[in-house]
Design a protein around this motif. Structure first.
Motif, PDB file in Angstrom:
ATOM      1  N   GLY A 153       0.694   3.927  -2.968  1.00 20.89           N
ATOM      2  CA  GLY A 153       0.297   5.280  -2.606  1.00 20.89           C
ATOM      3  C   GLY A 153       1.326   6.305  -3.022  1.00 20.89           C
ATOM      4  O   GLY A 153       0.996   7.356  -3.589  1.00 20.89           O
ATOM      5  N   ILE A 154       2.596   6.022  -2.751  1.00 22.80           N
ATOM      6  CA  ILE A 154       3.663   6.942  -3.135  1.00 22.80           C
ATOM      7  C   ILE A 154       3.733   7.070  -4.648  1.00 22.80           C
ATOM      8  O   ILE A 154       3.904   8.159  -5.197  1.00 22.80           O
ATOM      9  CB  ILE A 154       5.009   6.478  -2.543  1.00 22.80           C
ATOM     10  CG1 ILE A 154       4.993   6.657  -1.030  1.00 22.80           C
ATOM     11  CG2 ILE A 154       6.175   7.221  -3.163  1.00 22.80           C
ATOM     12  CD1 ILE A 154       6.144   5.984  -0.321  1.00 22.80           C
ATOM     13  N   LYS A 155       3.578   5.970  -5.341  1.00 24.41           N
ATOM     14  CA  LYS A 155       3.620   5.987  -6.810  1.00 24.41           C
ATOM     15  C   LYS A 155       2.454   6.802  -7.374  1.00 24.41           C
ATOM     16  O   LYS A 155       2.617   7.580  -8.315  1.00 24.41           O
ATOM     17  CB  LYS A 155       3.585   4.547  -7.336  1.00 24.41           C
ATOM     18  CG  LYS A 155       3.791   4.434  -8.803  1.00 24.41           C
ATOM     19  CD  LYS A 155       5.207   4.777  -9.159  1.00 24.41           C
ATOM     20  CE  LYS A 155       5.393   4.637 -10.642  1.00 24.41           C
ATOM     21  NZ  LYS A 155       6.273   5.641 -11.182  1.00 24.41           N
ATOM     22  N   ALA A 156       1.271   6.635  -6.797  1.00 21.69           N
ATOM     23  CA  ALA A 156       0.103   7.373  -7.275  1.00 21.69           C
ATOM     24  C   ALA A 156       0.273   8.870  -7.057  1.00 21.69           C
ATOM     25  O   ALA A 156      -0.027   9.678  -7.943  1.00 21.69           O
ATOM     26  CB  ALA A 156      -1.159   6.876  -6.574  1.00 21.69           C
ATOM     27  N   VAL A 157       0.772   9.255  -5.891  1.00 25.36           N
ATOM     28  CA  VAL A 157       0.981  10.682  -5.608  1.00 25.36           C
ATOM     29  C   VAL A 157       2.052  11.254  -6.534  1.00 25.36           C
ATOM     30  O   VAL A 157       1.919  12.360  -7.047  1.00 25.36           O
ATOM     31  CB  VAL A 157       1.352  10.887  -4.122  1.00 25.36           C
ATOM     32  CG1 VAL A 157       1.845  12.297  -3.864  1.00 25.36           C
ATOM     33  CG2 VAL A 157       0.159  10.582  -3.245  1.00 25.36           C
ATOM     34  N   SER A 158       3.092  10.490  -6.771  1.00 25.21           N
ATOM     35  CA  SER A 158       4.158  10.936  -7.668  1.00 25.21           C
ATOM     36  C   SER A 158       3.633  11.131  -9.088  1.00 25.21           C
ATOM     37  O   SER A 158       3.924  12.138  -9.737  1.00 25.21           O
ATOM     38  CB  SER A 158       5.300   9.919  -7.667  1.00 25.21           C
ATOM     39  OG  SER A 158       6.250  10.225  -8.635  1.00 25.21           O
ATOM     40  N   ASN A 159       2.847  10.186  -9.565  1.00 29.57           N
ATOM     41  CA  ASN A 159       2.276  10.302 -10.907  1.00 29.57           C
ATOM     42  C   ASN A 159       1.327  11.494 -11.012  1.00 29.57           C
ATOM     43  O   ASN A 159       1.310  12.202 -12.015  1.00 29.57           O
ATOM     44  CB  ASN A 159       1.544   9.018 -11.294  1.00 29.57           C
ATOM     45  CG  ASN A 159       2.494   7.876 -11.555  1.00 29.57           C
ATOM     46  OD1 ASN A 159       3.693   8.064 -11.701  1.00 29.57           O
ATOM     47  ND2 ASN A 159       1.961   6.670 -11.585  1.00 29.57           N
ATOM     48  N   THR A 160       0.529  11.720  -9.969  1.00 30.47           N
ATOM     49  CA  THR A 160      -0.401  12.844  -9.974  1.00 30.47           C
ATOM     50  C   THR A 160       0.351  14.172  -9.989  1.00 30.47           C
ATOM     51  O   THR A 160       0.008  15.083 -10.745  1.00 30.47           O
ATOM     52  CB  THR A 160      -1.330  12.773  -8.755  1.00 30.47           C
ATOM     53  OG1 THR A 160      -2.033  11.531  -8.787  1.00 30.47           O
ATOM     54  CG2 THR A 160      -2.319  13.921  -8.747  1.00 30.47           C
ATOM     55  N   ALA A 161       1.382  14.275  -9.166  1.00 29.86           N
ATOM     56  CA  ALA A 161       2.163  15.512  -9.120  1.00 29.86           C
ATOM     57  C   ALA A 161       2.850  15.772 -10.455  1.00 29.86           C
ATOM     58  O   ALA A 161       2.897  16.917 -10.932  1.00 29.86           O
ATOM     59  CB  ALA A 161       3.197  15.437  -8.001  1.00 29.86           C
ATOM     60  N   LYS A 162       3.362  14.727 -11.060  1.00 28.62           N
ATOM     61  CA  LYS A 162       4.024  14.879 -12.357  1.00 28.62           C
ATOM     62  C   LYS A 162       3.027  15.325 -13.426  1.00 28.62           C
ATOM     63  O   LYS A 162       3.321  16.211 -14.231  1.00 28.62           O
ATOM     64  CB  LYS A 162       4.675  13.561 -12.753  1.00 28.62           C
ATOM     65  CG  LYS A 162       5.491  13.643 -14.004  1.00 28.62           C
ATOM     66  CD  LYS A 162       6.165  12.327 -14.292  1.00 28.62           C
ATOM     67  CE  LYS A 162       6.940  12.378 -15.572  1.00 28.62           C
ATOM     68  NZ  LYS A 162       7.548  11.096 -15.894  1.00 28.62           N
TER      69      LYS A 162
ATOM     70  N   THR B 214       0.824  -1.204   0.000  1.00 33.32           N
ATOM     71  CA  THR B 214       0.000   0.000   0.000  1.00 33.32           C
ATOM     72  C   THR B 214       0.860   1.257   0.000  1.00 33.32           C
ATOM     73  O   THR B 214       0.549   2.230  -0.700  1.00 33.32           O
ATOM     74  CB  THR B 214      -0.936   0.000   1.220  1.00 33.32           C
ATOM     75  OG1 THR B 214      -1.733  -1.187   1.189  1.00 33.32           O
ATOM     76  CG2 THR B 214      -1.836   1.208   1.230  1.00 33.32           C
TER      77      THR B 214
END
Length: 102
Positions: free
Chosen positions: A63-72, A59
């Motif tokens: 979660g970290i990957k999703a936030v990173s993708n969203t920020a990018k 998780t």
């Protein structure tokens, strides 16, 4: 191109680290259950801890990957929007009329 390769390596090795960690936790849990030979309360404790560790690790990575993708994606959209926004028009100074001879 270089930034895309870097992001691809981060994603690949991050996922690999999570999968290897989950595999190690699973192996230790199986070994622990095998060595406990029937003590049900301790087996439940080991399996609960292993399940918690695996789910927390997975998780956290997702979660970290999703936030990173969203920020990018937001940064790219912002830069695209800035590039496409109309530039303020430069005021044009009127040229005086040519003097009339005559």
């Amino acid at each position: 191109m270089r930034e895309l390769d870097l992001e691809r390596y981060r994603a690949r090795y991050g996922l690999q680290a999570v999968l290897l960690s989950n595999l190690a936790i699973t192996v230790v849990a199986i070994f622990g259950v095998w060595r406990l030979d029937g003590d049900k309360s301790v087996i439940i404790g080991v399996l609960t801890a292993a399940f918690t560790a695996v789910s927390t690790m997975t998780t956290a990575y997702l979660g970290i990957k999703a936030v990173s993708n969203t920020a990018k994606a937001m940064a790219q959209a912002d830069s695209t929007r800035r590039d496409q926004s109309p530039q303020p028009a430069t005021p044009q100074t009127p040229t005086p009329p040519a003097p009339r001879n005559g």
